[in-house]
Write a protein that holds these residues in place. Structure first.
Motif, short mmCIF file in Angstrom:
data_model
loop_
_atom_site.label_atom_id
_atom_site.label_comp_id
_atom_site.label_asym_id
_atom_site.label_seq_id
_atom_site.Cartn_x
_atom_site.Cartn_y
_atom_site.Cartn_z
N ARG A 1 0.84 -1.20 0.00
CA ARG A 1 0.00 0.00 0.00
C ARG A 1 0.87 1.25 0.00
N LEU A 2 0.31 2.31 -0.54
CA LEU A 2 0.90 3.64 -0.49
C LEU A 2 -0.03 4.53 0.32
N TRP A 3 0.54 5.32 1.24
CA TRP A 3 -0.22 6.17 2.15
C TRP A 3 0.17 7.62 1.92
N SER A 4 -0.75 8.53 2.05
CA SER A 4 -0.51 9.94 1.79
C SER A 4 0.21 10.61 2.97
N VAL A 5 1.36 11.24 2.67
CA VAL A 5 2.14 11.95 3.70
C VAL A 5 2.77 13.21 3.11
N THR A 6 3.18 14.10 4.01
CA THR A 6 4.00 15.24 3.64
C THR A 6 5.19 15.30 4.60
N SER A 7 6.23 15.97 4.17
CA SER A 7 7.39 16.26 5.02
C SER A 7 7.98 17.55 4.49
N GLY A 8 7.82 18.63 5.25
CA GLY A 8 8.19 19.93 4.72
C GLY A 8 7.31 20.23 3.53
N ALA A 9 7.93 20.66 2.43
CA ALA A 9 7.18 20.96 1.21
C ALA A 9 6.91 19.73 0.35
N ALA A 10 7.49 18.60 0.71
CA ALA A 10 7.37 17.38 -0.11
C ALA A 10 6.02 16.71 0.09
N ARG A 11 5.33 16.48 -1.05
CA ARG A 11 4.11 15.67 -1.07
C ARG A 11 4.53 14.28 -1.51
N VAL B 1 12.03 18.24 -5.01
CA VAL B 1 11.61 18.50 -3.63
C VAL B 1 11.92 17.28 -2.77
N SER B 2 12.57 17.51 -1.63
CA SER B 2 12.94 16.43 -0.71
C SER B 2 12.23 16.58 0.62
N PRO B 3 12.06 15.47 1.34
CA PRO B 3 11.43 15.55 2.66
C PRO B 3 12.36 16.31 3.61
N ASP B 4 11.78 17.26 4.34
CA ASP B 4 12.58 18.10 5.22
C ASP B 4 11.69 18.54 6.38
N ALA C 1 17.17 9.47 3.76
CA ALA C 1 16.36 10.68 3.96
C ALA C 1 16.57 11.18 5.38
N PRO C 2 17.75 11.71 5.67
CA PRO C 2 18.07 12.10 7.04
C PRO C 2 17.25 13.27 7.58
N ASP C 3 16.62 14.05 6.71
CA ASP C 3 15.86 15.21 7.16
C ASP C 3 14.38 14.93 7.35
N ALA C 4 13.94 13.71 7.05
CA ALA C 4 12.55 13.31 7.31
C ALA C 4 12.47 12.88 8.78
N VAL C 5 11.59 13.52 9.54
CA VAL C 5 11.53 13.30 10.98
C VAL C 5 10.19 12.65 11.36
N PHE C 6 10.27 11.48 11.95
CA PHE C 6 9.08 10.76 12.41
C PHE C 6 8.82 11.11 13.86
N SER C 7 7.56 11.04 14.28
CA SER C 7 7.18 11.43 15.63
C SER C 7 7.46 10.36 16.68
N GLY C 8 7.90 9.20 16.27
CA GLY C 8 8.22 8.13 17.21
C GLY C 8 9.59 7.58 16.91
N PRO C 9 9.98 6.56 17.67
CA PRO C 9 11.32 6.00 17.46
C PRO C 9 11.44 5.30 16.11
N VAL C 10 12.55 5.55 15.45
CA VAL C 10 12.82 4.94 14.16
C VAL C 10 14.33 4.91 13.97
N ASN C 11 14.83 3.87 13.33
CA ASN C 11 16.25 3.78 12.99
C ASN C 11 16.47 4.69 11.78
N LYS C 12 17.13 5.83 11.99
CA LYS C 12 17.32 6.84 10.93
C LYS C 12 18.02 6.27 9.70
N GLN C 13 18.83 5.23 9.88
CA GLN C 13 19.54 4.63 8.75
C GLN C 13 18.59 3.88 7.82
N ARG C 14 17.38 3.60 8.29
CA ARG C 14 16.40 2.87 7.49
C ARG C 14 15.35 3.78 6.85
N VAL C 15 15.44 5.09 7.11
CA VAL C 15 14.50 6.05 6.52
C VAL C 15 15.02 6.40 5.13
#
Length: 170
Positions: free
Chosen positions: A73-83, A160-163, A138-152
């Motif tokens: 599945r694909l889910w709708s998200v934004t991160s900064g200006a990135a759709r 446009v990149s997630p920021d 994607a080091p500048d994409a920030v999740f609200s819970g714990p996540v291994n940043k190396q796997r983002v």
């Protein structure tokens, strides 16, 4: 219903498969396949929090007769200006893993994100697996819970990149 004819390889032969858009009637089978693939521990993950609050942009399935072999599945998200779209989970029946079916489902998601005009696809996953599709860290994409940043990871489809905070879009 959109379908794509592709093939997956086994040790002996390539087998044609049809990737179809997920229908409402697929929900029970998809949920059962995801539970079988990931178990109840998936409910504790940050990725699940994103999915709980996001609208499904698209889902894809592969059946062999009445048996569901794979889904994504694909889910709708934004991160900064990135759709973007948040990809996952990719679930493949245990007997069909390592046949290329998961890769075909990922490729279908990429084509869908392009068709939707999104900036890219975000996921939390295994870099060696997803780098072959063009995903990058994607080091500048920030999740609200714990996540291994190396796997983002992010698959850029525009400049446009997630920021910033990854926000579900309902």
């Amino acid at each position: 219903m959109t379908s794509v004819l592709a093939s997956v390889s086994s040790a002996q032969t390539a087998v044609p498969v049809v990737i179809q858009r997920e229908q409402a009637s697929d929900a029970t089978a998809v949920d059962a396949l995801v539970m079988s693939a990931f178990g109840p521990g998936r409910f504790a993950k940050t990725a699940e929090r994103v999915r709980e609050k996001s609208a499904i942009l698209a889902g894809f399935t592969v059946y062999d007769g009445a048996e569901l072999l794979g889904s994504v599945r694909l889910w709708s998200v934004t991160s900064g200006a990135a759709r973007g779209a948040f990809l996952g989970p990719i679930a493949v029946r245990k007997t069909k893993r390592s046949t290329g079916l998961g890769g075909l489902l990922v490729q279908q998601c990429i084509e869908e994100a392009k068709a939707l005009g999104l900036d890219g696809i975000l996921l939390i996953g295994d870099p060696p697996y997803f780098e072959r599709f063009g995903f990058v860290a994607a080091p500048d994409a920030v999740f609200s819970g714990p996540v291994n940043k190396q796997r983002v990871m992010w698959l850029p489809l525009t400049e446009v990149s997630p920021d910033g905070a990854v926000r579900p879009v309902a």
